[in-house]
Enzyme design. Structure first.
Site, mmCIF file in Angstrom:
data_model
loop_
_atom_site.group_PDB
_atom_site.id
_atom_site.type_symbol
_atom_site.label_atom_id
_atom_site.label_comp_id
_atom_site.label_asym_id
_atom_site.label_seq_id
_atom_site.Cartn_x
_atom_site.Cartn_y
_atom_site.Cartn_z
ATOM 1 N N HIS A 32 0.575 -1.133 0.098
ATOM 2 C CA HIS A 32 -0.112 -0.549 -0.089
ATOM 3 C C HIS A 32 0.958 1.136 -0.405
ATOM 4 O O HIS A 32 2.436 0.643 0.326
ATOM 5 C CB HIS A 32 -0.956 0.271 1.147
ATOM 6 N N THR A 35 2.357 4.326 -3.973
ATOM 7 C CA THR A 35 3.114 5.168 -5.557
ATOM 8 C C THR A 35 3.864 3.718 -5.504
ATOM 9 O O THR A 35 5.040 3.332 -4.015
ATOM 10 C CB THR A 35 3.530 5.905 -5.364
ATOM 11 N N ARG A 36 4.574 2.337 -6.437
ATOM 12 C CA ARG A 36 5.735 2.115 -6.041
ATOM 13 C C ARG A 36 6.736 2.817 -6.808
ATOM 14 O O ARG A 36 6.335 2.949 -7.977
ATOM 15 C CB ARG A 36 4.942 0.590 -6.521
ATOM 16 N N LYS A 250 6.356 12.482 -2.331
ATOM 17 C CA LYS A 250 6.230 11.429 -0.742
ATOM 18 C C LYS A 250 7.512 11.464 -1.420
ATOM 19 O O LYS A 250 8.152 11.328 -1.795
ATOM 20 C CB LYS A 250 4.946 10.101 -1.888
ATOM 21 N N HIS A 254 15.262 4.720 2.988
ATOM 22 C CA HIS A 254 14.730 3.099 2.992
ATOM 23 C C HIS A 254 16.225 2.374 3.776
ATOM 24 O O HIS A 254 17.096 2.814 3.976
ATOM 25 C CB HIS A 254 15.762 3.059 1.480
ATOM 26 N N CYS A 298 4.497 1.153 6.294
ATOM 27 C CA CYS A 298 4.461 0.035 5.791
ATOM 28 C C CYS A 298 5.631 -0.956 5.770
ATOM 29 O O CYS A 298 6.574 -0.991 7.025
ATOM 30 C CB CYS A 298 4.799 0.658 4.512
ATOM 31 N N LYS A 331 7.524 -4.393 -7.794
ATOM 32 C CA LYS A 331 7.510 -4.368 -9.295
ATOM 33 C C LYS A 331 7.442 -5.301 -10.170
ATOM 34 O O LYS A 331 6.988 -5.483 -11.408
ATOM 35 C CB LYS A 331 8.791 -2.886 -9.523
HETATM 36 C C1 LIG Z 1 7.097 1.700 2.533
HETATM 37 C C2 LIG Z 1 7.302 0.342 0.812
HETATM 38 C C3 LIG Z 1 7.700 1.104 -0.215
HETATM 39 C C4 LIG Z 1 8.688 0.223 -1.254
HETATM 40 N N1 LIG Z 1 8.715 0.843 -2.364
HETATM 41 C C5 LIG Z 1 9.170 -0.250 -3.208
HETATM 42 C C6 LIG Z 1 8.964 0.292 -4.675
HETATM 43 O O1 LIG Z 1 8.926 1.823 -4.280
HETATM 44 N N2 LIG Z 1 9.604 -0.940 -5.435
HETATM 45 C C7 LIG Z 1 9.055 -1.919 -4.956
HETATM 46 O O2 LIG Z 1 9.340 -2.572 -6.672
HETATM 47 N N3 LIG Z 1 8.975 -2.470 -4.629
HETATM 48 C C8 LIG Z 1 8.760 -1.354 -3.352
HETATM 49 N N4 LIG Z 1 8.429 -2.079 -1.861
HETATM 50 C C9 LIG Z 1 8.268 -3.557 -1.295
HETATM 51 C C10 LIG Z 1 7.384 -3.737 -2.556
HETATM 52 O O3 LIG Z 1 6.044 -3.239 -1.984
HETATM 53 C C11 LIG Z 1 7.118 -5.324 -1.686
HETATM 54 O O4 LIG Z 1 8.433 -6.151 -1.626
HETATM 55 C C12 LIG Z 1 5.140 -6.092 -2.380
HETATM 56 O O5 LIG Z 1 4.660 -5.513 -1.850
HETATM 57 C C13 LIG Z 1 5.459 -7.294 -0.890
HETATM 58 O O6 LIG Z 1 4.595 -8.101 -2.080
HETATM 59 P P1 LIG Z 1 4.244 -9.929 -0.926
HETATM 60 O O7 LIG Z 1 2.957 -9.963 -1.924
HETATM 61 O O8 LIG Z 1 4.941 -10.139 -0.406
HETATM 62 O O9 LIG Z 1 3.224 -8.592 0.751
HETATM 63 P P2 LIG Z 1 1.146 -8.218 1.228
HETATM 64 O O10 LIG Z 1 1.667 -7.673 -0.602
HETATM 65 O O11 LIG Z 1 1.490 -8.006 1.970
HETATM 66 O O12 LIG Z 1 1.021 -10.014 1.055
HETATM 67 C C14 LIG Z 1 0.961 -10.782 2.191
HETATM 68 C C15 LIG Z 1 -0.174 -11.325 1.856
HETATM 69 O O13 LIG Z 1 -0.752 -11.702 2.728
HETATM 70 C C16 LIG Z 1 -1.936 -11.565 3.422
HETATM 71 N N5 LIG Z 1 -1.498 -12.950 4.642
HETATM 72 C C17 LIG Z 1 -0.407 -13.239 6.186
HETATM 73 N N6 LIG Z 1 -0.790 -14.329 6.202
HETATM 74 C C18 LIG Z 1 -1.735 -14.646 6.053
HETATM 75 C C19 LIG Z 1 -2.320 -16.327 6.373
HETATM 76 N N7 LIG Z 1 -1.980 -16.523 7.568
HETATM 77 N N8 LIG Z 1 -3.512 -16.143 5.856
HETATM 78 C C20 LIG Z 1 -4.443 -15.054 4.887
HETATM 79 N N9 LIG Z 1 -3.638 -14.440 4.080
HETATM 80 C C21 LIG Z 1 -2.652 -14.107 4.998
HETATM 81 C C22 LIG Z 1 -1.503 -10.248 3.695
HETATM 82 O O14 LIG Z 1 -3.056 -10.444 4.017
HETATM 83 C C23 LIG Z 1 -1.125 -10.148 2.977
HETATM 84 O O15 LIG Z 1 -2.599 -9.311 1.511
HETATM 85 C C24 LIG Z 1 8.120 -0.783 -0.767
HETATM 86 C C25 LIG Z 1 7.496 -1.275 0.377
HETATM 87 C C26 LIG Z 1 6.962 -0.442 1.075
HETATM 88 C C27 LIG Z 1 6.884 -1.528 2.232
#
Ligand SMILES: Cc1cc2nc3c(=O)[nH]c(=O)nc-3n(C[C@H](O)[C@H](O)[C@H](O)COP(=O)(O)OP(=O)(O)OC[C@H]3O[C@@H](n4cnc5c(N)ncnc54)[C@H](O)[C@@H]3O)c2cc1C
Length: 359
Positions: A32, A35-36, A250, A254, A298, A331
């Site tokens: 969330h 933007t990314r 924003k 990092h 985040c 990304k």
């Molecule tokens: C501030 C910030 C800035 C960033 N900037 C960038 C950027 O500019 N560019 C870039 O490429 N990346 C960026 N990132 C990194 C990127 O956003 C993350 O690597 C990516 O969003 C991770 O996705 P995910 O699916 O692993 O995690 P999430 O999107 O958190 O998804 C995990 C999901 O699992 C669910 N879940 C967890 N446990 C359970 C359970 N037991 N049962 C059912 N569901 C469960 C959660 O509810 C969640 O929806 C940034 C991250 C942050 C925090």
């Protein structure tokens, strides 16, 4: 990662059940904040360049499939000292993969983008093809096309346990039990609760992002005039900023957050934290030092080497893990989603994910 994988699996005709403990897109995890950044001249390692190149194509395909605007090209500047991790790393990826880029002096950066004020001895890699993704829309778009292709998605239904059993898996949730041939775990910051051995190896890091009102003429921060800017300061701190997409400028540090537990994250932002980010803003983007319009917390899920973790469970081949994107995974999510579908269906993937295998 989960939404992208659900789509790619469903598109290939699999019976897919997607479970989430919340209703995505949501603001509890890592995807969330409006933007990314997406960039090709990848300072972290040139191995990511083919993965992000595939991601650009898949994001554009997803836009075409859904009619939604998910990716905007703004260009990006990687600013710092010539031999630093950021500038030298970005240049290395650009040279290795023959990307379009330009080296700028600090003076040239300010001449082109007057709101940015690098030190006189800083330089920048200018990457014109970099841009911004809108993460909530991206997640929602992937979920929408997953459903269109027949995936069943159940939200507000946490997985509480799973048991590898014979060739398949039994999955226990707060609402019931399911059987599946294979299980893909993409639980982000919560992965340690589902794979306890990972909990010892990963760090969940609290990250704060801030939106500041620009001072003076706000048009100078319009994304058409103000690209993404990543900075490595002389003390080795990394921070970054975006143009103003309507909510303010924003900015964030990092990898400067405290370790946390995903179930007990402090979501409020202190005055001291805001004062710290303002020190960087005043020095390098002084006209962004207006009123604080918003802030958000985040989570990063970090491996020790800050590369991803994408691998079969060491004891159960029918369980695949894709998590721990160490603060830079968004990304790549369509590339990884496509690759996860290939691994689950074909047993191997076109994408080179060998760096992320953890056995
Ligand atoms: C501030 C910030 C800035 C960033 N900037 C960038 C950027 O500019 N560019 C870039 O490429 N990346 C960026 N990132 C990194 C990127 O956003 C993350 O690597 C990516 O969003 C991770 O996705 P995910 O699916 O692993 O995690 P999430 O999107 O958190 O998804 C995990 C999901 O699992 C669910 N879940 C967890 N446990 C359970 C359970 N037991 N049962 C059912 N569901 C469960 C959660 O509810 C969640 O929806 C940034 C991250 C942050 C925090």
């Amino acid at each position: 990662m989960g939404s992208a994988a659900a789509f790619h699996l469903a598109r290939r005709g699999q019976r897919v059940l997607g479970l989430d403990r919340f209703t995505p897109p949501h603001a509890h995890g890592s995807s969330h904040g409006r933007t990314r950044i997406i960039r090709e001249a990848y300072f972290e390692d040139p191995l990511y360049v083919p993965l992000v190149q595939r991601a650009y194509s898949l994001w554009r395909e997803l836009e075409a499939q859904t009619g939604r605007a998910l990716l905007t090209i703004t260009g990006a500047l990687m600013i710092g000292h010539e031999e630093g991790t950021l500038v030298a790393g970005a240049r290395r990826s650009a040279v290795t993969h023959r990307l379009e880029y330009e080296m700028l002096t600090g003076h040239e950066v300010s001449a082109r983008f007057p709101v940015l004020r690098p030190d006189a001895d800083m330089v920048a890699v200018w990457e014109p093809g970099a841009g911004v993704l809108f993460p909530e829309a991206c997640v929602d778009a992937h979920l929408g096309v997953a459903r269109t292709h027949g995936a069943t998605l159940r939200f507000d239904e946490p997985v509480t346990a799973w048991h590898a059993d014979g060739a398949g898996v039994r999955i226990v949730t707060a609402a019931g039990e399911y059987r599946a041939g294979q299980l893909l775990l993409t639980a982000g910051a919560w992965i340690g609760a589902l794979v306890p051995r990972m909990a010892q190896l990963l760090t969940i890091e609290r990250q704060v992002v801030y939106w500041l009102a620009p001072r003076g003429d706000p048009a100078r921060f319009d994304p058409s005039r103000c690209p993404i800017h990543l900075w490595e300061t002389p003390t080795g701190r990394f921070f970054y900023g975006f143009g103003d997409f309507g909510d303010g400028v924003k900015v964030a540090l990092h990898h400067a957050g405290a370790a946390t537990d995903p179930d007990h994250v402090r979501r409020t932002v202190s005055d001291a934290e805001t004062a710290t980010i303002r020190e960087y803003v005043r020095r390098f983007i002084p006209d962004a030092d207006g009123l604080l319009r918003d802030a958000s917390v985040c989570l990063y899920t970090n491996t020790p080497d800050e590369h991803f973790w994408i691998d079969r469970h060491p004891e159960h081949a029918q369980v695949l893990i894709a998590s721990a994107c160490s603060g830079h995974g968004f990304k790549f999510s369509p590339t990884i989603g496509e690759a996860l579908a290939e691994l689950l269906i074909d047993g191997r993937s076109h994408a080179d994910l060998s760096r992320f295998v953890r056995r």
